[in-house]
Design a protein around this motif. Structure first.
Motif, PDB file in Angstrom:
ATOM      1  N   GLY A 129       4.688   5.210  25.346  1.00  0.00           N
ATOM      2  CA  GLY A 129       4.272   6.421  24.664  1.00  0.00           C
ATOM      3  C   GLY A 129       5.263   7.536  24.886  1.00  0.00           C
ATOM      4  O   GLY A 129       6.285   7.359  25.552  1.00  0.00           O
ATOM      5  N   GLY A 130       4.960   8.695  24.335  1.00  0.00           N
ATOM      6  CA  GLY A 130       5.866   9.823  24.487  1.00  0.00           C
ATOM      7  C   GLY A 130       5.602  10.882  23.444  1.00  0.00           C
ATOM      8  O   GLY A 130       4.496  11.003  22.902  1.00  0.00           O
ATOM      9  N   THR A 131       6.621  11.650  23.130  1.00  0.00           N
ATOM     10  CA  THR A 131       6.569  12.637  22.059  1.00  0.00           C
ATOM     11  C   THR A 131       7.665  12.300  21.056  1.00  0.00           C
ATOM     12  O   THR A 131       8.692  11.712  21.414  1.00  0.00           O
ATOM     13  N   TYR A 132       7.433  12.660  19.805  1.00  0.00           N
ATOM     14  CA  TYR A 132       8.429  12.332  18.774  1.00  0.00           C
ATOM     15  C   TYR A 132       8.336  13.334  17.633  1.00  0.00           C
ATOM     16  O   TYR A 132       7.248  13.812  17.298  1.00  0.00           O
ATOM     17  N   SER A 133       9.492  13.630  17.039  1.00  0.00           N
ATOM     18  CA  SER A 133       9.562  14.476  15.842  1.00  0.00           C
ATOM     19  C   SER A 133      10.409  13.758  14.800  1.00  0.00           C
ATOM     20  O   SER A 133      11.440  13.151  15.141  1.00  0.00           O
ATOM     21  N   GLY A 134       9.983  13.816  13.555  1.00  0.00           N
ATOM     22  CA  GLY A 134      10.718  13.158  12.484  1.00  0.00           C
ATOM     23  C   GLY A 134      10.762  14.006  11.228  1.00  0.00           C
ATOM     24  O   GLY A 134      10.069  15.019  11.118  1.00  0.00           O
ATOM     25  N   ASN A 135      11.590  13.575  10.270  1.00  0.00           N
ATOM     26  CA  ASN A 135      11.705  14.279   8.991  1.00  0.00           C
ATOM     27  C   ASN A 135      11.552  13.283   7.845  1.00  0.00           C
ATOM     28  O   ASN A 135      11.094  12.155   8.042  1.00  0.00           O
ATOM     29  N   SER A 136      11.942  13.689   6.657  1.00  0.00           N
ATOM     30  CA  SER A 136      11.705  12.872   5.471  1.00  0.00           C
ATOM     31  C   SER A 136      12.489  11.558   5.469  1.00  0.00           C
ATOM     32  O   SER A 136      12.217  10.680   4.650  1.00  0.00           O
ATOM     33  N   SER A 137      13.441  11.402   6.374  1.00  0.00           N
ATOM     34  CA  SER A 137      14.186  10.144   6.452  1.00  0.00           C
ATOM     35  C   SER A 137      13.438   9.092   7.267  1.00  0.00           C
ATOM     36  O   SER A 137      13.850   7.934   7.322  1.00  0.00           O
ATOM     37  N   TRP A 138      12.321   9.494   7.918  1.00  0.00           N
ATOM     38  CA  TRP A 138      11.572   8.573   8.789  1.00  0.00           C
ATOM     39  C   TRP A 138      10.602   7.754   7.941  1.00  0.00           C
ATOM     40  O   TRP A 138       9.684   8.282   7.331  1.00  0.00           O
ATOM     41  N   ASN A 139      10.828   6.453   7.881  1.00  0.00           N
ATOM     42  CA  ASN A 139      10.007   5.551   7.061  1.00  0.00           C
ATOM     43  C   ASN A 139      10.047   4.179   7.708  1.00  0.00           C
ATOM     44  O   ASN A 139      11.102   3.567   7.807  1.00  0.00           O
ATOM     45  N   LYS A 140       8.889   3.673   8.176  1.00  0.00           N
ATOM     46  CA  LYS A 140       8.866   2.421   8.919  1.00  0.00           C
ATOM     47  C   LYS A 140       7.842   1.448   8.340  1.00  0.00           C
ATOM     48  O   LYS A 140       6.733   1.843   7.995  1.00  0.00           O
ATOM     49  N   LYS A 141       8.238   0.186   8.264  1.00  0.00           N
ATOM     50  CA  LYS A 141       7.317  -0.881   7.892  1.00  0.00           C
ATOM     51  C   LYS A 141       6.787  -1.546   9.150  1.00  0.00           C
ATOM     52  O   LYS A 141       7.348  -1.416  10.231  1.00  0.00           O
ATOM     53  N   HIS A 142       5.685  -2.292   9.004  1.00  0.00           N
ATOM     54  CA  HIS A 142       5.061  -2.975  10.141  1.00  0.00           C
ATOM     55  C   HIS A 142       6.038  -3.939  10.800  1.00  0.00           C
ATOM     56  O   HIS A 142       6.793  -4.648  10.131  1.00  0.00           O
ATOM     57  N   SER A 143       6.032  -3.933  12.143  1.00  0.00           N
ATOM     58  CA  SER A 143       6.800  -4.899  12.922  1.00  0.00           C
ATOM     59  C   SER A 143       5.957  -5.300  14.128  1.00  0.00           C
ATOM     60  O   SER A 143       4.832  -4.807  14.325  1.00  0.00           O
ATOM     61  N   ASP A 144       6.489  -6.176  14.981  1.00  0.00           N
ATOM     62  CA  ASP A 144       5.745  -6.618  16.154  1.00  0.00           C
ATOM     63  C   ASP A 144       5.417  -5.474  17.099  1.00  0.00           C
ATOM     64  O   ASP A 144       4.478  -5.571  17.898  1.00  0.00           O
ATOM     65  N   ILE A 145       6.169  -4.393  17.035  1.00  0.00           N
ATOM     66  CA  ILE A 145       5.866  -3.216  17.847  1.00  0.00           C
ATOM     67  C   ILE A 145       4.451  -2.729  17.576  1.00  0.00           C
ATOM     68  O   ILE A 145       3.776  -2.202  18.458  1.00  0.00           O
ATOM     69  N   ASP A 146       3.995  -2.912  16.351  1.00  0.00           N
ATOM     70  CA  ASP A 146       2.708  -2.370  15.924  1.00  0.00           C
ATOM     71  C   ASP A 146       1.526  -3.271  16.248  1.00  0.00           C
ATOM     72  O   ASP A 146       0.387  -2.925  15.920  1.00  0.00           O
ATOM     73  N   ASN A 147       1.748  -4.420  16.878  1.00  0.00           N
ATOM     74  CA  ASN A 147       0.658  -5.332  17.199  1.00  0.00           C
ATOM     75  C   ASN A 147      -0.059  -4.885  18.470  1.00  0.00           C
ATOM     76  O   ASN A 147      -0.065  -5.562  19.498  1.00  0.00           O
ATOM     77  N   CYS A 148      -0.647  -3.708  18.376  1.00  0.00           N
ATOM     78  CA  CYS A 148      -1.386  -3.104  19.482  1.00  0.00           C
ATOM     79  C   CYS A 148      -2.289  -2.037  18.863  1.00  0.00           C
ATOM     80  O   CYS A 148      -2.455  -1.985  17.648  1.00  0.00           O
ATOM     81  N   PHE A 149      -2.862  -1.194  19.699  1.00  0.00           N
ATOM     82  CA  PHE A 149      -3.654  -0.064  19.221  1.00  0.00           C
ATOM     83  C   PHE A 149      -2.959   1.217  19.663  1.00  0.00           C
ATOM     84  O   PHE A 149      -2.283   1.250  20.695  1.00  0.00           O
ATOM     85  N   LYS A 150      -3.121   2.283  18.873  1.00  0.00           N
ATOM     86  CA  LYS A 150      -2.331   3.491  19.098  1.00  0.00           C
ATOM     87  C   LYS A 150      -3.198   4.737  19.060  1.00  0.00           C
ATOM     88  O   LYS A 150      -4.262   4.751  18.441  1.00  0.00           O
TER      89      LYS A 150
END
Length: 272
Positions: free
Chosen positions: A13-34
């Motif tokens: 976990g942590g902190t994060y900031s993004g802009n309009s270039s941030w776009n992610k599809k599902h990957s194994d990283i997402d096989n959890c709860f958030k």
């Protein structure tokens, strides 16, 4: 006496900031709860049924198993963490939850702990007493959110619970021995059922195969080891049951999309 195993494994976990270039599809990283605590801007998440808007000032539960993509159209900032419950019934029940649940009315439960997630994960810059108290607050907050989820949404049925209880001995064995070679027959024998039937029940309960689940536990265990800098990558590979650090690096990259070395340098940027 009532025996409970409702402890939460906080993976990263942590902190994060993004802009309009941030776009992610599902990957194994997402096989959890958030948990996402949006502190500025907005974020869009999609599943197979549509799109969800995450807005500043709100705390959200995210069911990563249903996530298709994430997108920022302007800018956003967030506190975030990834977690998995140790209890197999809770794990199965959370898999049935919607992609997004808004906890706007219960933000205070974990809002105080999320900004300190970096300290909780590393445990390097706080006293033992502070770490214990903050960890308990985090665990209590997540558990309270899970209670609310189970009260508001349909989850594991009695019939499903019976099937899951059938494979619990194998789950316990995996958690104790995931750094060792494990054969499917060993796991089936723990439950006194055939390997084929065990594989079927296991895959339905956790929406993944036994082999992938073992790999998931190894990859989850790698994260705090990499963060501590106490061991080099070869030593971590051996501790997790890999007899070749190059193979460990390949598996890690297949799972997280980055190498162990990149994780150490750019964890927040690459894993959110």
């Amino acid at each position: 006496m009532i025996h409970l195993n409702h402890t939460i494994d906080v993976l990263t976990g942590g902190t994060y900031s993004g802009n309009s270039s941030w776009n992610k599809k599902h990957s194994d990283i997402d096989n959890c709860f958030k948990l996402y605590q949006i502190t500025d801007g907005e974020l869009f998440l999609t599943d197979e049924n549509g799109e969800f808007l995450l807005e500043s000032g709100n705390l959200y539960f995210i069911n990563g198993s249903k996530l298709v993509s994430q997108q920022c159209r302007k800018s956003f900032s967030t506190h975030w963490l990834h977690f998995i419950p140790k209890d197999i019934i809770l794990h199965h029940s959370l898999l049935a939850m919607p992609l997004v649940v808004n906890f706007a009315d219960t933000l205070e439960m974990v809002a105080g702990s999320l900004p300190h997630i970096e300290i909780l994960i590393s445990s390097a810059h706080t006293s033992g007493r502070e770490y214990l108290l903050e960890s308990l607050r985090m665990q209590t907050g997540i558990q309270a959110m899970i209670v609310s989820l189970l009260e508001q949404h349909s989850w594991t049925s009695p019939r499903e619970i019976y099937s899951i209880h059938t494979i619990e001995p194998a789950i316990s064995y995996i958690k104790e021995h995931f750094t060792e070679p494990i054969r499917l027959k060993q796991l089936a024998d723990c439950c006194n059922i055939s390997p084929n039937y065990f594989h079927k029940i296991f895959s339905k309960a956790l929406q993944t195969t036994p082999a992938n689940y073992i790999s998931l536990l190894r990859m989850n265990a790698a994260l705090p080891l990499l963060l501590s800098n106490e061991y080099n990558i070869k030593e971590i590979a051996y501790r997790l049951g890999f007899y070749d650090d190059a193979y460990f690096s390949r598996v890690f990259k297949n799972h997280y999309g980055i190498t162990p070395g990149e994780y150490r340098k750019r964890r927040k940027e690459l894993l959110f």
